[in-house]
Design an enzyme around this catalytic site. Structure first.
Site, PDB file in Angstrom:
ATOM      1  N   HIS A  46      11.583   2.733   5.639  1.00  0.00           N
ATOM      2  CA  HIS A  46      10.156   2.781   5.286  1.00  0.00           C
ATOM      3  C   HIS A  46       9.867   2.134   4.079  1.00  0.00           C
ATOM      4  O   HIS A  46      10.418   1.555   3.084  1.00  0.00           O
ATOM      5  CB  HIS A  46      10.105   4.121   5.039  1.00  0.00           C
ATOM      6  CG  HIS A  46       8.609   5.076   4.852  1.00  0.00           C
ATOM      7  ND1 HIS A  46       8.013   5.168   5.926  1.00  0.00           N
ATOM      8  CD2 HIS A  46       8.221   5.358   3.790  1.00  0.00           C
ATOM      9  CE1 HIS A  46       6.678   5.615   5.530  1.00  0.00           C
ATOM     10  NE2 HIS A  46       6.942   5.815   4.190  1.00  0.00           N
TER      11      HIS A  46
ATOM     12  N   ASP B  66      13.354   3.240   9.642  1.00  0.00           N
ATOM     13  CA  ASP B  66      12.676   4.337   8.945  1.00  0.00           C
ATOM     14  C   ASP B  66      13.172   5.625   9.180  1.00  0.00           C
ATOM     15  O   ASP B  66      13.030   6.123  10.201  1.00  0.00           O
ATOM     16  CB  ASP B  66      11.260   4.161   9.273  1.00  0.00           C
ATOM     17  CG  ASP B  66      10.265   4.975   8.352  1.00  0.00           C
ATOM     18  OD1 ASP B  66      10.714   5.838   7.890  1.00  0.00           O
ATOM     19  OD2 ASP B  66       9.141   4.507   8.201  1.00  0.00           O
TER      20      ASP B  66
ATOM     21  N   CYS C 148       1.974   4.208   4.679  1.00  0.00           N
ATOM     22  CA  CYS C 148       2.407   5.658   4.580  1.00  0.00           C
ATOM     23  C   CYS C 148       1.509   6.584   4.961  1.00  0.00           C
ATOM     24  O   CYS C 148       1.156   6.723   5.947  1.00  0.00           O
ATOM     25  CB  CYS C 148       3.382   5.619   3.186  1.00  0.00           C
ATOM     26  SG  CYS C 148       4.037   7.049   3.070  1.00  0.00           S
TER      27      CYS C 148
END
Length: 271
Positions: A240, A208, A151
């Site tokens: 995600h 995502d 991330c």
């Protein structure tokens, strides 16, 4: 799982991601490892790090682990131990330590506005350099160094691969690829494809909502034009944070395959 143990376990994760999805949580022991919390001296403060490595003299190949937006909570520490079981000296620095304690932030808004948006990329890259130097004197072979991140840390992984010539390889998990720039964040991964100093494997989810596939395609085109051996892999049905086993976004099949690809990538490039 007893209620007392369950409560203690939840306390080891960032407040902003509670409740933890205990039914999918991976817990990796430290058996046969040496591990601990230390500090790394930097020009502007003592950087907290969590590290683990196999027992024995080494030296061990080094993997820097860059945390998600939530800081070095229990999931990132677990990833460090997983890497150590593969034979690496793995190090996860708390890269927000000057700006605040991410584990105590109660919401994503607080994390974004008060902490991680205030962290300069240049500061992060410098801190990671200091971690490599620390590793060299703590059983690490920095001639065999790599970085991986998730991330927020996935974006940093791309930037560090364009910064540090000693890296052999990098693996970026669903890191943001482009967006607005400012004085703290002057460049994004799409801006550094022509200056990468190590091959990067990028792992992304086709579902995502924060990283559109057109951004992934833009990165793919840039990598193809500039060569260098970097690759992107997209899991079509994954959201995600599909590797984050403590969150509802976790997808076991994709996470396992991504881990396998990461390990193979590191070995392929001499780490």
């Amino acid at each position: 799982m007893s209620q007392a143990y369950s409560d203690a376990l939840r306390a080891r994760f960032a407040t902003a991601v509670q409740p933890v999805a205990a039914d999918t949580l991976v817990l990796t022991d430290a058996e046969s490892l040496v591990q601990g919390d230390s500090v790394v001296a930097t020009p502007t403060g003592k950087l907290p790090v969590y590290w683990a490595k196999p027992k024995g003299a080494g030296p061990f190949a080094v993997v820097l682990v860059v945390h998600e937006i939530f800081g070095v909570h229990e999931h990132i520490r677990d990833v460090v131990r997983r890497l150590a079981h593969l034979g690496y000296l793995a190090i996860a620095p708390e890269l927000y330590f000057r700006q605040g304690d991410a584990s105590k932030a109660t919401s994503m808004d607080e994390l974004r506005d008060k902490i991680y948006s205030q962290v300069p990329d240049a500061q992060v890259l410098s801190d990671l350099d200091q971690c490599l130097a620390w590793a060299a004197s703590h059983g690490g072979d920095t001639a065999r160094a790599a970085i991986t991140g998730f991330c927020w840390g996935g974006r940093i992984t791309w930037l560090y691969a364009a910064h540090q010539p000693r890296l052999r390889a990098a693996v970026a998990w669903y890191g943001k690829l482009t967006g607005p720039t400012n004085v703290f964040h002057p460049r994004h991964p799409v801006d550094v494809v022509d200056t990468l100093k190590a091959p990067v494997l990028g792992l992304y989810g086709g579902q995502d909502s924060g990283i559109p596939l057109e951004h992934v395609q833009q990165q793919h085109v840039g990598l193809r034009l500039n060569g260098g051996g970097s690759r992107l892999h997209v899991y079509p049905d994954a959201p995600h944070a599909f590797f984050a086993d403590y969150r509802p976004s976790y997808r076991e099949a994709e996470a396992r395959d991504g881990w396998r690809r990461m390990h193979a990538w590191l070995k392929q490039h001499g780490v």
